[in-house]
Design an enzyme around this catalytic site. Structure first.
Site, PDB file in Angstrom:
ATOM      1  N   SER A 278       0.818  -1.198   0.000  1.00  0.00           N
ATOM      2  CA  SER A 278       0.000   0.000   0.000  1.00  0.00           C
ATOM      3  C   SER A 278       0.863   1.264   0.000  1.00  0.00           C
ATOM      4  O   SER A 278       1.677   1.454  -0.896  1.00  0.00           O
ATOM      5  CB  SER A 278      -0.951  -0.045   1.199  1.00  0.00           C
ATOM      6  OG  SER A 278      -1.978   0.887   1.068  1.00  0.00           O
ATOM      7  N   ASP A 470      -7.624  -6.161  -6.155  1.00  0.00           N
ATOM      8  CA  ASP A 470      -7.565  -4.891  -5.428  1.00  0.00           C
ATOM      9  C   ASP A 470      -7.981  -3.752  -6.347  1.00  0.00           C
ATOM     10  O   ASP A 470      -7.634  -3.730  -7.532  1.00  0.00           O
ATOM     11  CB  ASP A 470      -6.133  -4.661  -4.930  1.00  0.00           C
ATOM     12  CG  ASP A 470      -5.974  -3.369  -4.138  1.00  0.00           C
ATOM     13  OD1 ASP A 470      -6.970  -2.920  -3.536  1.00  0.00           O
ATOM     14  OD2 ASP A 470      -4.858  -2.830  -4.110  1.00  0.00           O
ATOM     15  N   HIS A 529      -6.095  -6.416  -1.900  1.00  0.00           N
ATOM     16  CA  HIS A 529      -5.047  -5.492  -1.470  1.00  0.00           C
ATOM     17  C   HIS A 529      -4.012  -6.179  -0.586  1.00  0.00           C
ATOM     18  O   HIS A 529      -2.832  -5.854  -0.633  1.00  0.00           O
ATOM     19  CB  HIS A 529      -5.717  -4.343  -0.705  1.00  0.00           C
ATOM     20  CG  HIS A 529      -4.842  -3.183  -0.420  1.00  0.00           C
ATOM     21  ND1 HIS A 529      -4.299  -2.391  -1.408  1.00  0.00           N
ATOM     22  CD2 HIS A 529      -4.415  -2.644   0.759  1.00  0.00           C
ATOM     23  CE1 HIS A 529      -3.588  -1.418  -0.858  1.00  0.00           C
ATOM     24  NE2 HIS A 529      -3.634  -1.554   0.456  1.00  0.00           N
TER      25      HIS A 529
END
Length: 554
Positions: A278, A470, A529
């Protein structure tokens, strides 16, 4: 990437749940005056002590689009918002403990000199370490039952700036005397890496009853792993001050690793790797560059791994529309009209990001984040779909779509857990949304940290991996920026074909991989994710193969 709903209003992309977004009636920027007021106030505060001349100079240096967007924001905020400067990142209540097994003083390490091969003396390690100390506690594995291996926890202290970073180290389950060491970083910015420990890749998870459940696919099966809560005021870390940008956080991480490996030289001789996901797509290029900038170091950095990261916003933001509109391998989430609106918004978004890239100014970078995130992430969020996994709805709006995050927070807030780890704060939160806004309003969000990657590739391999379900940091954008990167090996990397990625003993592939000249990209199937959470066995497979050098340039 994660943020509070009020921050989403002004566009931070680390999205909170869509349900919360809808419940609080948060639409686009102009739809909620009070939230806009709260979110924009820190911008005013950050310029409270700026002279009028420098203020005007900075404002006049913006391009017309950035000025126009600031004018839009200005209409939403009363003049009273600019009256009193107040720091919006509240410090955590904390009490210093005295019972530590080791204390490593940076000033002492700073004094160490060694003789080089040329016969000249030089410092054993570089960097400014005088203000830093490392406190170490030996964790009794039997008290918590998270793993049976040797463990250490503690704090890196920057005494001059009242910063205290918490870490938790797990030795390898296999061969700790020879296995590599991995530093794991969650993103946010402002989210604890202990969520990665218990939700994704650590030796255990936490169930609904707050019981510890063994993870047979833990990343410390064949590597020792350090989980670090950074920047300060994240997780168990704390400070009376705040870090508001990635570069400042890099100095802290270098100091922690240097002092840790000084205390434990048996790990310093092992290969060392940095991995994260991320917003770690921002962190890792900076942290790796900081480490590599020190010729004299005790950190044996061998590679970096970025999972579903945000690294090159200019390239990646172009791929929100195709991912949301059915071109990323999953059914469309948005309507045709919403997709057309994204197409129409792209030129302005890209122009704003380019101006941020060119100037690096808060005045340019904040408007870029505000506009682009509202245009490209807001429409998706309002559908109620999980921004971290396009395959389903957001199921828990109080815990960023995942109930397990709440269980982890409850577990880590237990007094016996805190005592066993030597924790000094009174409470734990998975994500600190003040920090998220802090980074956003200091212009960090849209910075071009991908420009550091070519320099890193000259020295060590880089892996970009992405779960293909994601949305928030999707695989299309990650593949695109890796192919757009300007570096000497670009042509060879782009010519490299995607090959099947599968478990050695299995016929079914779990992804695709391409690699050339120290640069590798992986698409991981049926993963959102958080790839290690969705594909634990497969993620451990590619990790072990990566650490073993399978895709390294020989």
């Amino acid at each position: 990437m994660r943020i509070s709903a009020s921050t989403v209003l002004l566009g931070a992309a680390s999205a909170a749940s869509a349900a919360s977004f809808q419940n609080q009636a948060q639409q686009v920027l102009a739809d909620n005056f009070h939230k806009a007021h709260d979110a924009i106030k820190p911008v005013a505060d950050s310029f409270a002590h700026t002279t009028l001349e420098s203020f005007e100079e900075a404002f006049n240096g913006m391009n017309s689009q950035a000025k126009a967007l600031w004018d839009e924001i200005k209409l939403l905020v009363p003049e009273s918002a600019f009256d009193k400067p107040t720091w919006f990142s509240k410090p955590k209540a904390a009490k210093r403990r005295k019972d530590w097994d080791h204390v490593v003083k940076g000033a002492d390490v700073q004094k160490l000199w060694v003789k080089g091969a040329d016969g000249e003396k030089h410092r054993e390690v570089g960097g400014q370490l005088d203000n830093f100390n490392l406190r170490v506690k030996s964790v009794d594995p039997s008290k918590l039952g998270v793993d049976k291996v040797k463990q250490y926890s503690g704090y890196l202290d920057d005494e001059a700036n009242d910063k205290h970073l918490f870490y938790w180290f797990f030795e390898s389950r296999n061969d700790p005397k020879n296995d590599p060491v991995v530093l794991w970083l969650n993103g946010g910015p402002g989210c604890s890496s202990l969520t990665g420990l218990f939700l994704e890749l650590g030796p255990s998870s936490i169930d609904k009853k707050l019981k510890v459940i063994n993870n047979e696919y833990a990343w410390n099966n064949n590597a020792s792993v350090i989980f670090l809560d950074q920047p300060v005021n994240v997780g168990y870390s704390y400070s009376g001050n705040a870090v508001s940008n990635t570069v400042a956080a890099g100095k802290d991480v270098y100091a922690l690793l240097t002092l840790f490996f000084h205390q434990f030289p048996e790990y310093a001789k092992q290969d060392f790797h940095i991995a994260g996901e991320s917003y770690a797509g921002h962190y890792i290029p900076v942290f790796a560059s900081e480490i590599l900038s020190h010729k004299d170091r005790n950190i044996n950095l061998k590679s970096v791994l970025i999972g579903n990261g945000l690294t090159d916003p200019l390239t990646q933001y172009e791929h929100y529309r195709p991912m949301a509109c059915g071109e990323g391998g999953y059914p469309a989430v948005l309507s045709e009209s919403e997709c057309r609106s994204m197409d129409n918004a792209l030129p302005r978004c890209q122009s704003l990001i380019r101006n941020c890239y060119e100037s690096g100014s808060v005045w340019s970078c904040v408007p870029a984040a505000i506009y682009c995130n509202n245009q490209f992430i807001g429409p998706y969020q309002r559908t109620g779909q999980n921004v971290y996994d396009i395959r389903g709805k957001c199921e828990d709006d109080n815990n960023l779509c995942y109930s397990a995050l709440g269980w982890i927070s409850d577990y880590l807030n237990q007094k016996d857990v805190m005592d066993a780890l030597g924790v000094e704060v009174e409470s734990y939160d998975s994500c600190n949304f003040d920090i998220n806004r802090n980074f956003l309003f200091q212009g960090d969000w849209m910075q071009p940290f991908h420009r550091l990657v070519p320099g890193i590739l000259k020295e060590i391999p880089v892996l970009i991996y992405a779960g293909d379900a994601d949305f928030i940091c999707n695989w299309l954008g990650n593949k695109a920026w890796s192919e757009a990167l300007e570096w000497p090996g670009k042509k060879g990397f782009n010519k490299a074909e995607l090959e099947d990625l599968s478990l050695p003993e299995a016929d079914k592939e779990y992804g695709k991989v391409k690699s050339s000249g120290n640069f590798t990209f992986m698409q991981i199937y049926q993963a959102g994710h958080m790839v290690p959470m969705d594909q634990p066995e497969n993620s451990l497979d590619f990790l072990n193969r990566w650490l073993g050098g399978e895709w390294f340039e020989q």
